[in-house]
Design an enzyme around this catalytic site. Sequence first.
Site, short mmCIF file in Angstrom:
data_model
loop_
_atom_site.label_atom_id
_atom_site.label_comp_id
_atom_site.label_asym_id
_atom_site.label_seq_id
_atom_site.Cartn_x
_atom_site.Cartn_y
_atom_site.Cartn_z
N ASP A 37 0.84 -1.20 0.00
CA ASP A 37 0.00 0.00 0.00
C ASP A 37 0.87 1.24 0.00
O ASP A 37 2.02 1.23 0.47
CB ASP A 37 -0.92 0.02 1.22
CG ASP A 37 -2.16 0.87 1.01
OD1 ASP A 37 -3.23 0.29 0.73
OD2 ASP A 37 -2.05 2.11 1.13
N ASP A 62 3.79 2.24 -4.53
CA ASP A 62 3.09 3.18 -5.39
C ASP A 62 2.80 2.44 -6.68
O ASP A 62 3.71 2.15 -7.47
CB ASP A 62 3.98 4.40 -5.66
CG ASP A 62 3.35 5.41 -6.61
OD1 ASP A 62 2.27 5.12 -7.18
OD2 ASP A 62 3.94 6.49 -6.81
N ASN A 89 -5.66 -4.96 -6.52
CA ASN A 89 -6.87 -4.48 -5.84
C ASN A 89 -6.91 -2.97 -5.67
O ASN A 89 -7.98 -2.40 -5.49
CB ASN A 89 -6.96 -5.18 -4.48
CG ASN A 89 -8.03 -4.61 -3.58
OD1 ASN A 89 -9.21 -4.84 -3.78
ND2 ASN A 89 -7.60 -3.83 -2.59
N TYR A 155 -13.96 6.71 -12.86
CA TYR A 155 -13.88 5.45 -12.12
C TYR A 155 -14.50 4.30 -12.92
O TYR A 155 -13.87 3.25 -13.12
CB TYR A 155 -14.61 5.59 -10.79
CG TYR A 155 -14.67 4.34 -9.97
CD1 TYR A 155 -13.57 3.91 -9.23
CD2 TYR A 155 -15.83 3.57 -9.91
CE1 TYR A 155 -13.61 2.75 -8.46
CE2 TYR A 155 -15.89 2.41 -9.15
CZ TYR A 155 -14.79 2.01 -8.43
OH TYR A 155 -14.85 0.86 -7.69
N LYS A 159 -12.67 1.00 -14.62
CA LYS A 159 -12.99 -0.35 -14.17
C LYS A 159 -13.47 -1.23 -15.34
O LYS A 159 -13.24 -2.44 -15.35
CB LYS A 159 -14.06 -0.31 -13.07
CG LYS A 159 -13.55 0.29 -11.75
CD LYS A 159 -12.42 -0.54 -11.16
CE LYS A 159 -12.02 -0.07 -9.78
NZ LYS A 159 -10.96 -0.90 -9.16
N VAL A 188 -19.51 -1.49 -1.32
CA VAL A 188 -18.89 -2.20 -0.21
C VAL A 188 -18.56 -1.18 0.87
O VAL A 188 -18.13 -0.05 0.56
CB VAL A 188 -17.62 -2.94 -0.67
CG1 VAL A 188 -17.01 -3.74 0.49
CG2 VAL A 188 -17.94 -3.86 -1.84
N THR A 190 -16.42 0.51 2.66
CA THR A 190 -15.00 0.82 2.75
C THR A 190 -14.84 2.34 2.84
O THR A 190 -15.79 3.09 2.70
CB THR A 190 -14.24 0.33 1.51
OG1 THR A 190 -14.62 1.14 0.38
CG2 THR A 190 -14.55 -1.13 1.20
#
Length: 281
Positions: A37, A62, A89, A155, A159, A188, A190
């Site tokens: 991460d 990164d 992910n 986004y 995707k 989700v 998050t």
Amino acid sequence: MQSFLNRTAFITGGAGGIGAALACEFVERGASVVIADLDLDRARSVAHNIDSGGRALAVNLDVTDAESWRAARGSAEQAFGRVDILCSNAGVGYTGSLDEIGLDAWRWVYEVNVIGAVHAIQTFIPGMKARGAEAHVLFTSSITALHPFATQAAYTSSKAALLNLARTLQLELSTTSIGVSVLCPGMVATNLRANAINARPEALRASAADSPLPSPLSQGMAASAVARVAVEAILANRFYVFTHSDYREAIASDSQAMLDAMLESADPRHREPSLTSVPPP
């Protein structure tokens, strides 16, 4: 893949949300995990909370930087010898209408969501091929790749590109022992929006498009449920991984509209060659 015992999973965006839930699920099923991460402190916290007796490693990554990928792979291989499961992910979003989003925001979203996945492939797939052992790649896309939402063009289109990339990789790896899955969840629970804002380049930090209202993701499905379905799909070598059945009718309607528009050929005498054999342009 029969089990995760003695396997190592490398998870980008592993410091929170679906990534952290995947790390927990893998460890519970006997795997070691590399939690990669941009926020190393949060990644270390996830690794500590898993309390896996040395089976969780946090590394800084990164996903837009090739050298950062090489360093992360080196750390993973030094700790665990090899990576068997690659989870691409990490992802970010940016809210705004198509006529408002600046090109810098478009470039950033695509660098993270799409080029980051390309870096993942080019960093780990050659080694997986060379070993010839069973391995797997999981991409985290989104249900919006199939059914987009307004004001989320950067986004959702990124995707959709990721979904197509995953399908192409599956075709290219069809004669190998490397499986491919693509996870397409709905909402989700998050901190995707807050984390994405924190991860933005400085020039994108202040944006009128950022809503002061609570994120609708707070009403989303638990990340642990999404992770459980994802790892079971890896075990079953299943390509499509859906978590929310609520979108079934909408996607069926979209698909039927495409099929209905494909009933007649522009030239009835033409016969298309096999799509997998068409040479590159």
